[in-house]
Enzyme design. Structure first.
Site, mmCIF file in Angstrom:
data_model
loop_
_atom_site.group_PDB
_atom_site.id
_atom_site.type_symbol
_atom_site.label_atom_id
_atom_site.label_comp_id
_atom_site.label_asym_id
_atom_site.label_seq_id
_atom_site.Cartn_x
_atom_site.Cartn_y
_atom_site.Cartn_z
ATOM 1 N N GLU A 122 25.964 23.975 -58.610
ATOM 2 C CA GLU A 122 26.151 24.163 -57.166
ATOM 3 C C GLU A 122 27.093 23.104 -56.575
ATOM 4 O O GLU A 122 27.098 21.957 -56.994
ATOM 5 C CB GLU A 122 24.765 24.043 -56.511
ATOM 6 C CG GLU A 122 24.718 24.306 -55.030
ATOM 7 C CD GLU A 122 23.266 24.370 -54.527
ATOM 8 O OE1 GLU A 122 22.357 23.875 -55.227
ATOM 9 O OE2 GLU A 122 23.059 24.935 -53.445
ATOM 10 N N LYS A 175 22.067 31.497 -47.725
ATOM 11 C CA LYS A 175 20.652 31.301 -47.398
ATOM 12 C C LYS A 175 20.107 32.543 -46.704
ATOM 13 O O LYS A 175 20.793 33.131 -45.856
ATOM 14 C CB LYS A 175 20.490 30.086 -46.499
ATOM 15 C CG LYS A 175 20.977 28.785 -47.114
ATOM 16 C CD LYS A 175 20.046 28.288 -48.202
ATOM 17 C CE LYS A 175 20.472 26.926 -48.706
ATOM 18 N NZ LYS A 175 19.542 26.369 -49.700
ATOM 19 N N ASP A 202 19.150 32.419 -51.388
ATOM 20 C CA ASP A 202 18.113 31.382 -51.497
ATOM 21 C C ASP A 202 17.188 31.490 -50.297
ATOM 22 O O ASP A 202 17.621 31.353 -49.151
ATOM 23 C CB ASP A 202 18.801 30.008 -51.518
ATOM 24 C CG ASP A 202 17.833 28.866 -51.760
ATOM 25 O OD1 ASP A 202 16.607 29.108 -51.822
ATOM 26 O OD2 ASP A 202 18.305 27.713 -51.880
ATOM 27 N N LYS A 228 26.732 31.126 -52.607
ATOM 28 C CA LYS A 228 25.309 31.334 -52.322
ATOM 29 C C LYS A 228 25.084 31.338 -50.818
ATOM 30 O O LYS A 228 25.661 30.508 -50.106
ATOM 31 C CB LYS A 228 24.463 30.242 -52.975
ATOM 32 C CG LYS A 228 22.973 30.509 -52.911
ATOM 33 C CD LYS A 228 22.202 29.602 -53.868
ATOM 34 C CE LYS A 228 21.909 28.254 -53.280
ATOM 35 N NZ LYS A 228 21.277 27.341 -54.243
ATOM 36 N N HIS A 234 19.737 22.380 -59.977
ATOM 37 C CA HIS A 234 19.791 22.313 -58.514
ATOM 38 C C HIS A 234 20.590 21.071 -58.109
ATOM 39 O O HIS A 234 20.389 19.994 -58.646
ATOM 40 C CB HIS A 234 18.370 22.209 -57.963
ATOM 41 C CG HIS A 234 18.329 21.872 -56.512
ATOM 42 N ND1 HIS A 234 17.965 20.636 -56.040
ATOM 43 C CD2 HIS A 234 18.637 22.622 -55.429
ATOM 44 C CE1 HIS A 234 18.031 20.639 -54.717
ATOM 45 N NE2 HIS A 234 18.435 21.828 -54.316
ATOM 46 N N ASN A 250 14.370 29.579 -50.014
ATOM 47 C CA ASN A 250 13.744 28.265 -49.785
ATOM 48 C C ASN A 250 12.227 28.330 -49.571
ATOM 49 O O ASN A 250 11.678 27.661 -48.699
ATOM 50 C CB ASN A 250 14.414 27.541 -48.603
ATOM 51 C CG ASN A 250 15.821 27.094 -48.944
ATOM 52 O OD1 ASN A 250 16.799 27.797 -48.669
ATOM 53 N ND2 ASN A 250 15.953 25.945 -49.584
ATOM 54 N N GLU A 255 13.799 23.786 -58.211
ATOM 55 C CA GLU A 255 14.085 22.572 -57.463
ATOM 56 C C GLU A 255 12.833 21.945 -56.868
ATOM 57 O O GLU A 255 12.860 20.787 -56.453
ATOM 58 C CB GLU A 255 15.116 22.847 -56.358
ATOM 59 C CG GLU A 255 14.608 23.708 -55.233
ATOM 60 C CD GLU A 255 15.645 23.887 -54.126
ATOM 61 O OE1 GLU A 255 16.473 24.797 -54.249
ATOM 62 O OE2 GLU A 255 15.623 23.120 -53.160
ATOM 63 N N GLU A 273 16.663 32.941 -55.138
ATOM 64 C CA GLU A 273 16.121 31.605 -55.410
ATOM 65 C C GLU A 273 14.908 31.306 -54.536
ATOM 66 O O GLU A 273 14.924 31.580 -53.332
ATOM 67 C CB GLU A 273 17.258 30.610 -55.134
ATOM 68 C CG GLU A 273 16.958 29.157 -55.399
ATOM 69 C CD GLU A 273 18.256 28.341 -55.285
ATOM 70 O OE1 GLU A 273 19.336 28.813 -55.709
ATOM 71 O OE2 GLU A 273 18.194 27.213 -54.764
#
Ligand code: MG
Length: 369
Positions: A326, A173, A202, A171, A304, A204, A254, A228
């Site tokens: 993860e 970011k 992801d 994964k 998560h 966030n 999450e 994500e």
């Protein structure tokens, strides 16, 4: 069996190197702990965690309001005890905290410790108590996909993770100020790992809907396994619109603190994959409820996990609709029974308990105050 003691502690574990995603710079983990002791000599451990300030407030809630309500009670009445935590001093309703944020995180610590006690009393690991479904759990690697790393660092790490360590999923970011930068970084990683390795991303919670739509259209040829937390987690409608207009599967969870939030995401068709975290909902009990709800709607749940692999691998192993967890290698020297993937898989632990117990030397090394 009766509860005789509640001890709380707070650890602060510095990371070797500061890392960043689109909204956080992370240099340490705050880890509030609870140890519940019983009159037959057992100890159950629970925890919460955060990558920013505020972990101390979960400990404070336990110390000032919740702990005394547990003393003398039967720890096997877990559901009743955790339910009552939300009504101590009426703060559950008076402050509208009862099913969100810190109150849930504090309650999750107790729920976890009571499960740990139950497993230890049975002499079994949690996944066996829950009726294990999977023999092992696939790991995906996030450590190395940080937004603060250069493209060269991302690519060399991805090659090592896939080619040497045997991961089949990684994964990365995203959420760079310029979406083109994200595309170039991901394109380089995709070229390095080939088409058969799963590549997740992801954001966030960084974007608004328009930015997320543009980003997804730009990155649609990268064969992303999921996107994500693209948007503010409170914006269920926004997630539903995004999901209806793009082909990349949307993952959330999450930042959701109760089963009602998961129900609303499912009902509004706003997510493809759920990522409940037992430290953010009210513990193992509510995590299992979310997993069952997801299964009834044909959705998978991939917990998560930044630090809680010894617990979350066992949860995944107990659910038909959960088979990927993860991996971030933080706190390996904190857990009494840490889990590290080998050739892309977590093997299931045989030590009795929920995987929540902390090493004695870690308590000394990382204690705050
Ligand atoms: Mg995430």
């Amino acid at each position: 069996m009766r509860i005789t003691d509640i001890d709380t502690m707070l650890l602060k574990v510095r990371l070797e190197n500061e890392i960043a995603d689109s909204i956080n710079r992370v240099s340490y983990i705050g880890l509030p702990l609870v140890k519940i002791s019983t009159d037959d000599g057992l100890e159950g451990w629970g925890y919460s965690w955060n990558t920013a300030g505020g972990s101390e407030f979960a400990k404070e809630l336990l110390d000032r309001y919740m702990a005394q309500s547990l003393l003398g009670k039967d720890p096997l009445r877990r559901k009743q005890l955790v339910h009552e935590l939300f009504f101590v001093e009426n703060f559950g309703w008076d402050f509208r905290l009862g099913r969100n944020g810190l109150a849930v995180m504090a309650a999750s610590m107790v729920d976890m410790a009571l499960w740990d006690l139950l497993c230890k009393r049975a002499g079994l690991p949690l996944w066996r108590v829950l009726g294990g479904f999977h023999d092992r759990i696939e790991a995906y690697d996030t450590h190395g996909g940080w937004l603060s790393w250069t493209t060269e660092e991302l690519v060399s790490n991805a090659k090592k993770k896939v080619g040497v360590e045997g991961f089949r999923a990684i994964k990365v970011k995203v959420g760079s100020p310029d979406p083109e930068v994200d595309y170039e970084r991901l394109n380089a990683v995709r070229a390095a790992i080939g088409s058969s390795t799963k590549l997740m991303v992801d954001a966030n919670t960084k974007w608004d809907l328009e930015t997320a739509l543009r980003w997804c259209r730009r990155c649609r040829d990268l064969d992303l396994y999921w996107l994500e937390e693209p948007l503010n987690p409170l914006d269920i409608r926004g997630h539903a619109i995004l999901r209806s207009k793009v082909d990349i599967p949307i993952a959330v969870g999450e930042s959701l603190h109760n089963i009602y939030a998961f129900r609303d995401y499912i009902e509004q068709g706003a997510a493809d994959i759920l990522q409940a975290d037992s430290t953010k909902v009210a513990g193992i009990t509510e995590w299992l409820e979310v997993a069952n709800l997801a299964e009834a709607f044909g959705l998978n749940i991939y917990p998560h996990t930044n630090i809680q692999q010894p617990l979350h691998v066992q949860l995944a192993a107990s659910c038909k609709n959960s088979f990927v967890v993860e991996h971030v290698p933080w706190l390996l020297d904190v857990w009494k029974h840490p889990l590290v993937p080998r050739q892309g898989y977590f093997e299931l632990p045989e030590s009795p308990g929920a995987g929540t117990e902390v090493r004695a030397d870690a308590l000394e090394k990382y204690a705050v105050g």
